[in-house]
Design a protein around this motif. Structure first.
Motif, PDB file in Angstrom:
ATOM      1  N   LEU A 131       0.809  -1.246   0.203  1.00 43.63           N
ATOM      2  CA  LEU A 131      -0.103   0.145   0.143  1.00 43.63           C
ATOM      3  C   LEU A 131       1.096   1.369  -0.006  1.00 43.63           C
ATOM      4  O   LEU A 131       0.731   2.054  -0.679  1.00 43.63           O
ATOM      5  N   GLN A 132       2.017   1.014   0.616  1.00 45.43           N
ATOM      6  CA  GLN A 132       2.836   2.303   0.807  1.00 45.43           C
ATOM      7  C   GLN A 132       3.422   2.602  -0.733  1.00 45.43           C
ATOM      8  O   GLN A 132       3.407   3.708  -1.095  1.00 45.43           O
ATOM      9  N   GLU A 133       3.864   1.693  -1.364  1.00 45.25           N
ATOM     10  CA  GLU A 133       4.174   1.838  -2.956  1.00 45.25           C
ATOM     11  C   GLU A 133       3.022   2.421  -3.618  1.00 45.25           C
ATOM     12  O   GLU A 133       3.495   3.339  -4.554  1.00 45.25           O
ATOM     13  N   LEU A 134       1.989   1.764  -3.637  1.00 47.02           N
ATOM     14  CA  LEU A 134       0.925   2.437  -4.478  1.00 47.02           C
ATOM     15  C   LEU A 134       0.525   3.813  -4.010  1.00 47.02           C
ATOM     16  O   LEU A 134       0.521   4.625  -4.823  1.00 47.02           O
ATOM     17  N   SER A 135       0.670   4.110  -2.841  1.00 46.90           N
ATOM     18  CA  SER A 135       0.284   5.455  -2.360  1.00 46.90           C
ATOM     19  C   SER A 135       1.318   6.424  -2.750  1.00 46.90           C
ATOM     20  O   SER A 135       1.289   7.652  -3.252  1.00 46.90           O
ATOM     21  N   ARG A 136       2.716   6.037  -2.696  1.00 54.06           N
ATOM     22  CA  ARG A 136       3.888   7.012  -3.194  1.00 54.06           C
ATOM     23  C   ARG A 136       3.501   7.484  -4.745  1.00 54.06           C
ATOM     24  O   ARG A 136       3.589   8.532  -4.892  1.00 54.06           O
ATOM     25  N   ARG A 137       3.072   6.403  -5.724  1.00 52.18           N
ATOM     26  CA  ARG A 137       3.039   6.785  -6.973  1.00 52.18           C
ATOM     27  C   ARG A 137       1.667   7.547  -7.109  1.00 52.18           C
ATOM     28  O   ARG A 137       1.734   8.495  -7.737  1.00 52.18           O
ATOM     29  N   ALA A 138       0.798   7.335  -6.312  1.00 55.29           N
ATOM     30  CA  ALA A 138      -0.424   8.219  -6.327  1.00 55.29           C
ATOM     31  C   ALA A 138      -0.152   9.600  -6.015  1.00 55.29           C
ATOM     32  O   ALA A 138      -0.595  10.713  -6.496  1.00 55.29           O
ATOM     33  N   VAL A 139       0.501   9.748  -4.838  1.00 57.73           N
ATOM     34  CA  VAL A 139       0.867  11.062  -4.440  1.00 57.73           C
ATOM     35  C   VAL A 139       1.762  11.835  -5.593  1.00 57.73           C
ATOM     36  O   VAL A 139       1.508  12.886  -6.072  1.00 57.73           O
ATOM     37  N   VAL A 140       2.929  11.381  -6.317  1.00 56.24           N
ATOM     38  CA  VAL A 140       3.601  11.670  -7.005  1.00 56.24           C
ATOM     39  C   VAL A 140       2.745  12.298  -8.527  1.00 56.24           C
ATOM     40  O   VAL A 140       2.850  13.154  -8.784  1.00 56.24           O
ATOM     41  N   ARG A 141       1.942  11.178  -8.967  1.00 54.73           N
ATOM     42  CA  ARG A 141       1.178  11.440  -9.859  1.00 54.73           C
ATOM     43  C   ARG A 141       0.065  12.637  -9.555  1.00 54.73           C
ATOM     44  O   ARG A 141      -0.157  13.453 -10.419  1.00 54.73           O
ATOM     45  N   THR A 142      -0.492  12.745  -8.592  1.00 53.51           N
ATOM     46  CA  THR A 142      -1.454  13.955  -8.074  1.00 53.51           C
ATOM     47  C   THR A 142      -0.638  15.090  -7.892  1.00 53.51           C
ATOM     48  O   THR A 142      -0.980  16.252  -8.422  1.00 53.51           O
ATOM     49  N   TYR A 143       0.534  15.121  -7.087  1.00 47.80           N
ATOM     50  CA  TYR A 143       1.331  16.369  -7.063  1.00 47.80           C
ATOM     51  C   TYR A 143       2.291  16.811  -7.799  1.00 47.80           C
ATOM     52  O   TYR A 143       2.929  18.156  -7.866  1.00 47.80           O
ATOM     53  N   GLY A 144       2.813  15.920  -8.329  1.00 43.30           N
ATOM     54  CA  GLY A 144       3.975  16.024  -9.171  1.00 43.30           C
ATOM     55  C   GLY A 144       5.407  15.957  -8.452  1.00 43.30           C
ATOM     56  O   GLY A 144       5.305  16.348  -7.339  1.00 43.30           O
TER      57      GLY A 144
END
Length: 189
Positions: free
Chosen positions: A152-165
């Motif tokens: 879940l941490q890996e998935l969340s990290r990519r989602a945060v980067v995708r959302t905020y850049g």
């Protein structure tokens, strides 16, 4: 030379000044990588390796046959990055094309990374991957991260980067530990 099973030589002291008693220097382990041409090249490869190790799609020292076997049953556009077996190349991109598994050398030149035979050059490997993922040809679609589920941490990290850049990660109102974790792999791929 002292042999541990030879009682006649076990008690003989060795003279460190006598070169016949000093063991020969062991050669460095063999590597297929060429020496770095410049310090900047070393910095770029080291930074790329740190990111790759946290990407989930870096397969390390995998040969072409193993890479193609892993990709052969996967959907078109699935890819991984592995160490190149070429002496003058650091990485290889292996992917499932419409015709079957394909591997292309990732070249590192003075201006950045490029696929062998391409005129497109990118400042980092992940910009190269993002370009080919978003291109109209859609040669690359999704990375191969193996069969084990992602955390879940890996998935969340990519989602945060995708959302905020990537460039906004430093300004997010999160703890230092979370910011450090985001910076380990600041890409949405």
């Amino acid at each position: 030379m002292v042999h541990h099973n030879d009682p006649d030589h076990a008690a003989v002291p060795q003279d460190p000044l006598n070169p016949t008693d000093v063991p020969a220097a062991q050669p460095s382990p063999p590597t297929h990588f060429r020496p770095f041409r410049r310090e900047q090249e070393c910095v770029v490869v080291a930074r790329t390796m740190r990111y790759l190790e946290h990407s989930g799609f870096y397969s390390g020292a995998m040969d072409v046959d193993e890479a193609h076997a892993r990709l052969s049953a996967l959907p078109s556009g699935t890819f991984l990055i592995r160490d190149s077996t070429q002496i003058d190349v650091f990485f290889t991109l292996s992917y499932q094309s419409a015709e079957g598994p394909t591997s292309v050398r990732v070249l590192l030149g003075d201006e950045g990374f490029a696929l062998d035979g391409s005129r497109h050059v990118f400042p980092c490997l992940f910009a190269l991957l993002a370009f080919y993922i978003s291109s109209s040809k859609r040669s690359l679609r999704r990375p191969y991260r193996g069969n084990s589920p992602q955390t879940l941490q890996e998935l969340s990290r990519r989602a945060v980067v995708r959302t905020y850049g990537r460039d906004s990660l430093e300004t997010l109102p999160v703890s230092t530990n979370v910011r450090d974790y985001l910076q380990l792999y600041p890409f949405s791929i």
